[in-house]
Design a protein around this motif. Structure first.
Motif, PDB file in Angstrom:
ATOM      1  N   SER A  85      12.773   6.904  -8.163  1.00 50.23           N
ATOM      2  CA  SER A  85      12.072   8.519  -8.059  1.00 50.23           C
ATOM      3  C   SER A  85      12.241   8.191 -10.223  1.00 50.23           C
ATOM      4  CB  SER A  85      13.055   9.388  -7.838  1.00 50.23           C
ATOM      5  OG  SER A  85      12.404  10.639  -7.903  1.00 50.23           O
ATOM      6  N   TYR A 112      18.491  13.833   5.258  1.00 51.30           N
ATOM      7  CA  TYR A 112      18.557  15.146   5.142  1.00 51.30           C
ATOM      8  C   TYR A 112      18.635  16.151   5.756  1.00 51.30           C
ATOM      9  CZ  TYR A 112      15.037  13.095   1.507  1.00 51.30           C
ATOM     10  OH  TYR A 112      13.978  12.988  -0.296  1.00 51.30           O
ATOM     11  N   PRO A 117      18.860  14.310  -0.221  1.00 55.24           N
ATOM     12  CA  PRO A 117      19.206  14.133   0.364  1.00 55.24           C
ATOM     13  C   PRO A 117      20.594  13.054  -0.175  1.00 55.24           C
ATOM     14  CG  PRO A 117      17.732  12.338  -0.815  1.00 55.24           C
ATOM     15  CD  PRO A 117      17.743  13.939  -1.471  1.00 55.24           C
ATOM     16  N   ARG A 140      15.949   4.511   0.141  1.00 56.33           N
ATOM     17  CA  ARG A 140      15.730   4.008  -1.834  1.00 56.33           C
ATOM     18  C   ARG A 140      15.816   2.412  -2.177  1.00 56.33           C
ATOM     19  NH1 ARG A 140      19.463   8.018  -1.604  1.00 56.33           N
ATOM     20  NH2 ARG A 140      19.197  10.115  -2.821  1.00 56.33           N
ATOM     21  N   GLU A 162      -1.068  -4.385   3.287  1.00 53.51           N
ATOM     22  CA  GLU A 162      -0.114  -3.239   3.411  1.00 53.51           C
ATOM     23  C   GLU A 162       0.079  -3.876   4.510  1.00 53.51           C
ATOM     24  OE1 GLU A 162       2.022  -1.459   2.193  1.00 53.51           O
ATOM     25  OE2 GLU A 162       2.570  -1.011   4.614  1.00 53.51           O
ATOM     26  N   SER A 198      11.598  13.725  -0.992  1.00 50.56           N
ATOM     27  CA  SER A 198      11.427  14.478  -0.913  1.00 50.56           C
ATOM     28  C   SER A 198      10.249  15.579  -1.822  1.00 50.56           C
ATOM     29  CB  SER A 198      12.499  15.410  -2.244  1.00 50.56           C
ATOM     30  OG  SER A 198      13.637  14.650  -1.576  1.00 50.56           O
ATOM     31  N   GLY A 199       8.979  14.753  -1.807  1.00 46.00           N
ATOM     32  CA  GLY A 199       7.570  16.053  -1.916  1.00 46.00           C
ATOM     33  C   GLY A 199       7.753  16.183  -3.041  1.00 46.00           C
ATOM     34  N   GLY A 225       0.873  -1.424  -0.234  1.00 45.50           N
ATOM     35  CA  GLY A 225       0.216  -0.502   0.530  1.00 45.50           C
ATOM     36  C   GLY A 225       1.432   1.752  -0.012  1.00 45.50           C
ATOM     37  N   TYR A 279       2.672  13.975  -0.875  1.00 51.42           N
ATOM     38  CA  TYR A 279       2.184  12.206  -1.057  1.00 51.42           C
ATOM     39  C   TYR A 279       1.711  11.347   0.189  1.00 51.42           C
ATOM     40  CZ  TYR A 279       4.733  12.875  -5.433  1.00 51.42           C
ATOM     41  OH  TYR A 279       5.360  13.728  -6.758  1.00 51.42           O
ATOM     42  N   SER A 329       7.228   6.235  -0.787  1.00 49.81           N
ATOM     43  CA  SER A 329       5.952   7.101  -0.242  1.00 49.81           C
ATOM     44  C   SER A 329       5.830   7.824   0.709  1.00 49.81           C
ATOM     45  CB  SER A 329       4.261   6.707  -0.522  1.00 49.81           C
ATOM     46  OG  SER A 329       4.528   5.579  -1.867  1.00 49.81           O
ATOM     47  N   GLY A 375       0.787  -8.344   6.094  1.00 50.98           N
ATOM     48  CA  GLY A 375       1.836  -8.571   5.800  1.00 50.98           C
ATOM     49  C   GLY A 375       1.444  -9.850   5.086  1.00 50.98           C
ATOM     50  N   VAL A 411       9.166 -10.151  -2.922  1.00 48.05           N
ATOM     51  CA  VAL A 411       8.388 -10.879  -3.013  1.00 48.05           C
ATOM     52  C   VAL A 411       7.498 -11.156  -4.083  1.00 48.05           C
ATOM     53  CG1 VAL A 411       5.560 -10.301  -3.327  1.00 48.05           C
ATOM     54  CG2 VAL A 411       7.081  -9.516  -1.325  1.00 48.05           C
ATOM     55  N   GLY A 467       0.829   0.557  -5.853  1.00 44.41           N
ATOM     56  CA  GLY A 467       0.367   0.178  -5.356  1.00 44.41           C
ATOM     57  C   GLY A 467      -0.797   0.384  -5.304  1.00 44.41           C
TER      58      GLY A 467
HETATM   59  C1  LIG Z   1      14.503   9.934  -0.046  1.00 44.36           C
HETATM   60  C2  LIG Z   1      13.808   9.665  -1.159  1.00 44.36           C
HETATM   61  C3  LIG Z   1      13.074  10.889  -2.283  1.00 44.36           C
HETATM   62  C4  LIG Z   1      12.232  10.268  -3.450  1.00 44.36           C
HETATM   63  N1  LIG Z   1      11.880  11.981  -3.603  1.00 44.36           N
HETATM   64  C5  LIG Z   1      11.133  12.146  -5.064  1.00 44.36           C
HETATM   65  C6  LIG Z   1      10.475  12.871  -5.264  1.00 44.36           C
HETATM   66  O1  LIG Z   1      10.798  13.783  -4.604  1.00 44.36           O
HETATM   67  N2  LIG Z   1       9.800  12.868  -6.310  1.00 44.36           N
HETATM   68  C7  LIG Z   1       9.348  11.554  -6.838  1.00 44.36           C
HETATM   69  O2  LIG Z   1       8.768  11.207  -7.668  1.00 44.36           O
HETATM   70  N3  LIG Z   1       9.757  10.559  -6.180  1.00 44.36           N
HETATM   71  C8  LIG Z   1      10.691  10.751  -5.366  1.00 44.36           C
HETATM   72  N4  LIG Z   1      10.903   9.865  -4.322  1.00 44.36           N
HETATM   73  C9  LIG Z   1      10.076   8.205  -4.937  1.00 44.36           C
HETATM   74  C10 LIG Z   1       9.100   7.637  -4.739  1.00 44.36           C
HETATM   75  O3  LIG Z   1       9.047   7.637  -3.272  1.00 44.36           O
HETATM   76  C11 LIG Z   1       8.958   5.873  -5.369  1.00 44.36           C
HETATM   77  O4  LIG Z   1       9.475   5.977  -6.546  1.00 44.36           O
HETATM   78  C12 LIG Z   1       7.742   5.748  -4.378  1.00 44.36           C
HETATM   79  O5  LIG Z   1       7.127   5.951  -3.539  1.00 44.36           O
HETATM   80  C13 LIG Z   1       7.659   4.006  -4.819  1.00 44.36           C
HETATM   81  O6  LIG Z   1       6.058   4.114  -4.026  1.00 44.36           O
HETATM   82  P1  LIG Z   1       5.876   2.741  -4.233  1.00 44.36           P
HETATM   83  O7  LIG Z   1       4.591   2.273  -3.445  1.00 44.36           O
HETATM   84  O8  LIG Z   1       6.576   0.995  -5.169  1.00 44.36           O
HETATM   85  O9  LIG Z   1       7.078   2.114  -2.755  1.00 44.36           O
HETATM   86  P2  LIG Z   1       6.582   2.021  -0.844  1.00 44.36           P
HETATM   87  O10 LIG Z   1       6.412   3.480  -1.153  1.00 44.36           O
HETATM   88  O11 LIG Z   1       8.093   1.824  -1.136  1.00 44.36           O
HETATM   89  O12 LIG Z   1       5.631   1.287  -0.869  1.00 44.36           O
HETATM   90  C14 LIG Z   1       5.444  -0.138  -0.693  1.00 44.36           C
HETATM   91  C15 LIG Z   1       4.815  -0.874   0.546  1.00 44.36           C
HETATM   92  O13 LIG Z   1       5.149  -2.346   0.005  1.00 44.36           O
HETATM   93  C16 LIG Z   1       4.924  -2.309   1.274  1.00 44.36           C
HETATM   94  N5  LIG Z   1       5.267  -4.038   1.481  1.00 44.36           N
HETATM   95  C17 LIG Z   1       6.307  -4.484   1.029  1.00 44.36           C
HETATM   96  N6  LIG Z   1       6.453  -5.741   1.279  1.00 44.36           N
HETATM   97  C18 LIG Z   1       4.783  -6.089   1.506  1.00 44.36           C
HETATM   98  C19 LIG Z   1       4.349  -7.170   1.876  1.00 44.36           C
HETATM   99  N7  LIG Z   1       5.344  -8.532   1.837  1.00 44.36           N
HETATM  100  N8  LIG Z   1       3.323  -7.737   2.576  1.00 44.36           N
HETATM  101  C20 LIG Z   1       2.927  -6.791   2.267  1.00 44.36           C
HETATM  102  N9  LIG Z   1       2.564  -5.169   2.150  1.00 44.36           N
HETATM  103  C21 LIG Z   1       4.340  -5.200   1.888  1.00 44.36           C
HETATM  104  C22 LIG Z   1       5.462  -1.556   2.251  1.00 44.36           C
HETATM  105  O14 LIG Z   1       5.145  -1.988   3.514  1.00 44.36           O
HETATM  106  C23 LIG Z   1       5.223  -0.337   1.534  1.00 44.36           C
HETATM  107  O15 LIG Z   1       4.351  -0.025   2.544  1.00 44.36           O
HETATM  108  C24 LIG Z   1      12.209   9.899  -3.227  1.00 44.36           C
HETATM  109  C25 LIG Z   1      12.091   8.294  -2.899  1.00 44.36           C
HETATM  110  C26 LIG Z   1      13.113   8.265  -1.654  1.00 44.36           C
HETATM  111  C27 LIG Z   1      13.276   6.854  -1.382  1.00 44.36           C
END
Ligand SMILES: Cc1cc2nc3c(=O)[nH]c(=O)nc-3n(C[C@H](O)[C@H](O)[C@H](O)COP(=O)(O)OP(=O)(O)OC[C@H]3O[C@@H](n4cnc5c(N)ncnc54)[C@H](O)[C@@H]3O)c2cc1C
Length: 403
Positions: free
Chosen positions: A381, A231, A273, A351, A38, A52-53, A14, A153, A48, A176, A212, A18
Motif C-alpha cells: 500500500s 477485517y 485490518p 500483504r 496470470e 481496503s479499496g 495479473g 480495485y 489487488s 502460472g 519469480v 502488472g
Molecule cells: C489488506 C490490504 C489492504 C490494502 N489496502 C490498500 C488500499 O486501501 N489502497 C491501496 O492503494 N493499496 C492497498 N493495499 C496494497 C495493494 O493492494 C497492493 O499494493 C497492490 O494490489 C499490489 O498489486 P500487485 O499487482 O503488485 O500484486 P497482486 O495483486 O498480489 O498481484 C500479483 C499477481 O501475480 C500472480 N502471480 C504470482 N505468481 C505468479 C506466477 N508464478 N505466474 C503467474 N502469475 C503469478 C498472482 O496470482 C497475482 O494475481 C492493500 C493491501 C492489502 C493486502
C-alpha cells in the motif's frame, strides 16, 4: 522507446501493477508485443482484490520517496482513469485522528509530510471540527485529506484488461509461470498452457515476486514476508457511526496504517485490518496453512530479527487477531460507541511485505534489475492507488535494462 519497437515482453502477474504496466507499455508503444501471464483463473485475485479499496493520496510517506511521488501523481491519474472507464469510485475524503494529546506532534508531522508531498486541501481540525465531519469520532485533533476516496480495485483490473486487449496485448489466465529459462537472448516462461517466449521479462508477481525473481536468477537478500490482515464489518444498523474514512495516527516504524474504518464503494463499513504473520502467502481463511510458505518465513533470519526488535507490537497484533474484544477496543479509540456486538466477520487480505535480513520492513517501492529483466520487489500500500504511476516508472526502467 524506439529500441523497444517490436520486442516481446512477458509480464508475470495479473494484479493491478502488472496490468497497469502492460497497459502503459502498449499505450506508449503499440508495436510492442505484451503478454500478461496470470496463474489464477481471473486477474486481481490476490492483493489487488483483497484490500481496503482506499485511494491514498500520499500523506504518510517520506518526502522524496518513490511512494510519496507515485501516490500523489497516482491518485490523480487513477481517479481520471476511473472516470473514463466508469469504475465505481468516490472522492469522499478521509480524517486521520489524534486520539490523545501525545499523538498530536505525530499528526503535525503527517500534515507537514502531506504538504511537502504536494497534497491539496489538507486541513487541520480541532476535536469539534472533526465531529462536524464524523459526528461519532473521538479525538483531540485531526487532519482532513479531501483528495482521498474509495474505489473498487477489482473493477479497475478488469478495465485495464479491456484497455490491454484493445491495444492488441494478451492476458492469459491459468498460466502460472513455473520455470523461467534463457534460450540465447530470449526468455522462455514455462506455464501449464505451454511455453511463452519473450525478449524481456517483467515480474509483477506480488506475494510471489521474490520467488519469480530467483527463478530468473536474480540474487536477493530481502524476502517477501506475508502479513495477513483480517477485517470486521459494522452490522447494518450501526453503519451510521462512520460516514467515510477514519484513520488513526500510524506508528512511524510500520507501514501498516493501524486498524481504521473504511466505507466500501459497494456499501457497508469495514473495520480493520490487523497484521499478523500469515501461515500461507495466499491463505484468506483462518488457519489456512502452507508448509512451504511458513517454512520459508521461519527460515528467514530477518523475520526473527523483526520479532526481536518489535516484540510488543508483534504480540499485540497476534492477541488482537484472536480477541474480538481487543480488536474492538482498538476501534473504540476512534469511535467510542462501537461495541463488540456491532462487529461481524468481514474479509481478509495478505500483504506482500518485503523485509531486509536485518529485520527492517522495506518501506519504499523497490525494483530489481538485470539484463532484459525488471522485477517489482516491493509494492505494498498504496500500490493499488499508485499503480498507473508505478507503471510509468516501470516503462522508464524497462528502457534502461533492454539491450
Ligand atoms: C489488506 C490490504 C489492504 C490494502 N489496502 C490498500 C488500499 O486501501 N489502497 C491501496 O492503494 N493499496 C492497498 N493495499 C496494497 C495493494 O493492494 C497492493 O499494493 C497492490 O494490489 C499490489 O498489486 P500487485 O499487482 O503488485 O500484486 P497482486 O495483486 O498480489 O498481484 C500479483 C499477481 O501475480 C500472480 N502471480 C504470482 N505468481 C505468479 C506466477 N508464478 N505466474 C503467474 N502469475 C503469478 C498472482 O496470482 C497475482 O494475481 C492493500 C493491501 C492489502 C493486502
Amino acid at each position: 522507446m524506439s529500441h523497444m519497437k517490436s520486442r516481446r515482453v512477458i509480464v508475470v502477474g495479473g494484479g493491478i501493477v502488472g496490468l497497469a504496466a502492460a497497459y502503459k507499455l502498449l499505450n506508449n508503444n503499440p508495436e510492442l508485443s505484451v503478454t500478461v501471464l496470470e496463474k489464477e483463473d481471473a486477474v486481481g485475485q490476490h492483493q489487488s482484490g483483497h484490500n481496503s479499496g482506499v485511494l491514498h493520496a500520499g500523506l504518510y510517506y517520506q518526502p522524496g520517496s518513490s511512494k510519496a511521488r507515485l501516490a500523489v501523481s497516482g491518485i490523480r491519474e487513477m481517479t481520471q482513469f476511473c472516470q473514463a472507464e466508469g469504475v465505481p469510485h468516490e472522492i469522499c475524503g478521509k480524517v486521520v485522528v489524534a486520539v490523545t494529546e501525545d499523538e498530536v506532534p505525530r499528526l503535525q508531522d503527517l500534515l507537514a509530510r502531506g504538504t511537502a508531498n504536494g497534497l491539496r486541501g489538507l486541513k487541520w481540525l480541532s476535536g469539534a471540527e472533526l465531529r462536524e465531519i464524523e459526528p461519532h469520532a473521538a479525538g483531540v485533533a485531526a487532519v482532513q485529506v479531501p483528495e482521498e476516496g474509495i474505489v473498487d480495485y477489482s473493477k479497475v483490473c478488469l478495465a485495464l484488461v479491456r484497455r490491454i486487449r484493445g491495444l492488441g496485448g494478451e492476458v492469459l489466465t491459468n498460466s502460472g509461470v513455473r520455470r523461467l529459462e534463457k534460450n540465447g537472448a530470449a526468455w522462455i516462461a514455462h506455464t501449464p498452457r505451454g511455453d511463452v517466449a519473450a525478449d524481456v521479462l517483467l515480474n509483477c508477481a506480488g506475494l510471489q515476486s521474490d520467488r519469480v525473481a530467483r527463478m530468473a536468477g536474480l540474487e536477493l537478500s530481502m524476502q517477501i514476508v506475508p502479513f495477513r490482515g483480517v477485517y470486521y464489518k459494522l452490522r447494518a444498523h450501526r453503519t451510521h457511526l462512520v460516514r467515510n474514512l477514519i484513520y488513526p495516527v500510524p506508528n512511524p516504524s510500520f507501514p501498516f496504517l493501524g486498524v481504521h474504518f473504511t466505507r466500501m464503494i459497494g456499501g457497508g463499513i469495514e473495520a480493520g485490518p490487523n497484521a499478523v504473520l500469515a501461515l500461507s502467502r495466499e491463505g484468506y481463511r483462518f488457519g489456512q496453512f502452507s508448509l512451504r510458505d511458513l517454512a520459508q518465513s521461519l527460515a528467514f533470519r530477518g523475520l526473527w530479527r523483526f520479532l526481536m526488535k518489535y516484540p510488543g507490537e508483534s504480540w499485540k497484533e497476534v492477541r488482537r487477531s484472536y480477541s474480538k474484544e481487543m480488536f474492538c477496543r482498538a476501534l473504540g479509540r476512534l469511535v467510542p460507541e462501537i461495541a463488540t456486538a456491532d462487529l461481524e466477520p468481514g474479509t481478509s487480505g495478505v500483504r506482500a511485505q518485503a523485509m531486509y535480513p536485518n529485520g527492517e520492513l522495506v518501506q519504499d517501492f523497490v525494483f530489481g534489475e538485470g539484463p532484459n529483466q525488471l522485477h517489482v520487489l516491493n509494492a505494498p500500500s498504496p500500490g493499488a492507488t499508485a499503480s498507473l504511476s508505478i507503471a510509468d516508472e516501470i516503462v522508464r526502467k524497462l528502457e534502461q535494462v533492454m539491450s
